[in-house]
Scaffold this motif. Structure first.
Motif, short mmCIF file in Angstrom:
data_model
loop_
_atom_site.label_atom_id
_atom_site.label_comp_id
_atom_site.label_asym_id
_atom_site.label_seq_id
_atom_site.Cartn_x
_atom_site.Cartn_y
_atom_site.Cartn_z
N CYS A 128 0.34 -1.53 0.48
CA CYS A 128 0.21 -0.32 -0.17
C CYS A 128 1.05 1.12 0.10
CB CYS A 128 -1.12 -0.38 1.20
SG CYS A 128 -1.87 1.47 1.47
N ALA A 129 0.71 1.88 -0.99
CA ALA A 129 1.27 3.31 -1.20
C ALA A 129 0.86 4.55 -0.59
CB ALA A 129 1.37 3.45 -2.30
N ILE A 130 1.32 5.01 0.71
CA ILE A 130 0.77 6.12 1.25
C ILE A 130 1.82 8.04 0.73
CG2 ILE A 130 0.43 7.26 3.89
CD1 ILE A 130 0.52 3.77 4.74
N MET A 131 0.48 8.53 0.54
CA MET A 131 1.19 9.97 0.25
C MET A 131 0.38 10.78 0.75
SD MET A 131 0.88 8.81 -4.07
CE MET A 131 -0.10 7.85 -3.38
N PRO A 132 0.99 11.56 2.19
CA PRO A 132 0.31 12.74 2.66
C PRO A 132 0.44 14.02 2.15
CG PRO A 132 2.67 11.38 3.97
CD PRO A 132 2.37 11.04 2.54
N LEU A 133 -0.93 14.59 2.15
CA LEU A 133 -1.31 15.86 1.68
C LEU A 133 -0.43 16.99 1.82
CD1 LEU A 133 -5.37 14.72 2.10
CD2 LEU A 133 -3.95 14.75 -0.07
N ASP A 134 0.33 16.87 2.82
CA ASP A 134 1.08 17.98 3.35
C ASP A 134 3.10 17.10 3.55
OD1 ASP A 134 2.49 19.32 4.29
OD2 ASP A 134 0.80 20.77 6.15
N ASN A 135 3.85 17.77 3.42
CA ASN A 135 5.17 16.84 3.30
C ASN A 135 5.45 16.65 4.10
OD1 ASN A 135 4.98 16.13 0.41
ND2 ASN A 135 5.96 18.35 -0.57
N LYS A 136 5.08 17.68 5.18
CA LYS A 136 5.68 17.68 6.85
C LYS A 136 5.40 16.92 6.98
CE LYS A 136 3.74 22.03 7.70
NZ LYS A 136 2.83 22.48 6.15
N LEU A 137 4.53 16.17 6.93
CA LEU A 137 3.53 14.70 7.89
C LEU A 137 4.46 13.39 7.31
CD1 LEU A 137 -0.07 15.46 7.80
CD2 LEU A 137 1.53 15.96 9.93
N ILE A 138 5.03 13.30 6.38
CA ILE A 138 6.17 11.90 5.64
C ILE A 138 6.90 11.47 6.77
CG2 ILE A 138 7.62 11.19 4.14
CD1 ILE A 138 6.97 13.51 2.18
N HIS A 139 7.28 12.03 7.76
CA HIS A 139 8.01 11.20 8.83
C HIS A 139 7.36 10.98 10.10
CE1 HIS A 139 11.54 13.13 6.56
NE2 HIS A 139 11.78 11.59 5.98
N TYR A 140 6.83 12.12 10.48
CA TYR A 140 5.81 11.67 11.37
C TYR A 140 4.54 10.89 11.09
CZ TYR A 140 2.02 11.98 15.07
OH TYR A 140 1.44 12.12 15.89
N ILE A 141 4.20 10.17 9.89
CA ILE A 141 2.92 9.14 9.78
C ILE A 141 3.74 8.54 8.94
CG2 ILE A 141 1.29 8.15 7.62
CD1 ILE A 141 0.73 11.00 7.01
N LYS A 142 5.38 8.22 8.80
CA LYS A 142 5.82 6.87 8.58
C LYS A 142 5.68 6.03 9.85
CE LYS A 142 9.80 4.55 7.61
NZ LYS A 142 9.74 3.58 8.73
N PHE A 143 6.20 7.32 11.14
CA PHE A 143 6.77 7.03 13.00
C PHE A 143 4.96 6.11 13.46
CE2 PHE A 143 10.78 9.09 12.73
CZ PHE A 143 11.84 8.19 12.44
N SER A 144 4.72 7.52 13.08
CA SER A 144 2.53 6.99 13.35
C SER A 144 2.44 5.55 13.64
CB SER A 144 2.08 7.55 13.18
OG SER A 144 1.90 9.03 13.86
N LEU A 145 2.57 4.74 11.64
CA LEU A 145 2.58 3.86 11.32
C LEU A 145 3.29 2.43 11.76
CD1 LEU A 145 1.86 4.53 7.74
CD2 LEU A 145 0.07 4.21 8.97
#
Length: 235
Positions: A138-155
């Motif tokens: 599953c590819a996940i493409m954050p709508l806001d680039n500032k959330l890229i690493h935060y979402i990765k760590f949250s997952l």
């Protein structure tokens, strides 16, 4: 280092407050959240992945059609490669024809990939280049680039939950819909900005080190045969 900061700020909630002190430890206001059934910092909210990012999945061109693979130059990633938190290259490629005649899709750099099937189910990686994937990702493409690493760590922080969510010894039933419906805490924008500045610096160092390792490996593989057959020698 970035993961340690994430745990300190977003699991323990001891991010720097307006006075630079640890928020929760210093008595920062916590509010009960009905969705998570726990307290989170005042002003923070809970969102689903589908509210924060676009998602997609890939496909596999027909393996018996050589024109889908021979001399291909489009990177194609399989779920087994998601053991690495950051992917800078792949050994698998498909052709433009293979892309057009399959359900494979081209995803942009900095896309978060999550394995949905097999032994790596629930694992995540960030790609540093445009690439396609197989259907087990599953590819996940954050709508806001500032959330890229935060979402990765949250997952990553939800990994044990994802293992429990799936069934069977192979843990093979994660789906794009289940991933899209995952709930994660969303901090206020200032905290996110500060975390992204710190984590982006760390990830850039990781990326640079991986690239250097790759170059050194190629150099070693080029030199070793010549050393063994006497074409070159070490003085």
């Amino acid at each position: 280092m970035a993961k340690t900061i994430y745990d300190y700020w977003f699991v323990q909630f001891d991010f720097p407050d307006e006075n630079g002190k640890p928020y929760k430890t210093s008595g920062g206001k916590m509010v009960y959240n009905k969705v998570l059934k726990r307290e989170i910092p005042n002003g923070w909210k809970v969102c689903k992945i589908k509210d924060l990012a676009n998602t997609g999945s890939g496909g596999t061109p027909k393996s018996t059609e050589s024109t889908f693979y021979n001399n291909g130059n489009i990177p194609w990633i399989n779920s087994g490669e998601l053991n690495n938190p950051f992917i800078i290259a792949t050994e698998n490629f498909i052709t433009e024809k293979g892309l057009q005649h399959s359900s494979a899709k081209l995803f942009p750099s900095n896309t978060i990939l999550m394995a949905m099937y097999g032994a790596t189910a629930g694992k995540t990686s960030i790609i540093s280049f445009e690439a396609t994937t197989n259907q087990a990702i599953c590819a996940i493409m954050p709508l806001d680039n500032k959330l890229i690493h935060y979402i990765k760590f949250s997952l990553d922080n939800l990994y044990e939950y994802l293992v429990a969510l799936s069934s069977g010894s192979a843990r093979d039933n994660l789906s794009q819909d289940k991933i899209r419906d995952l709930n994660i805490i969303v901090p206020n924008i200032d905290v996110i900005k500060n975390f992204e500045e710190l984590s982006n610096s760390a990830f850039e160092k990781i990326k640079l080190n991986l690239i250097q390792n790759q170059q050194l490996t190629k150099l070693r593989n080029w030199l070793l045969p010549m050393l063994m057959n006497g074409q070159v020698s070490v003085k």
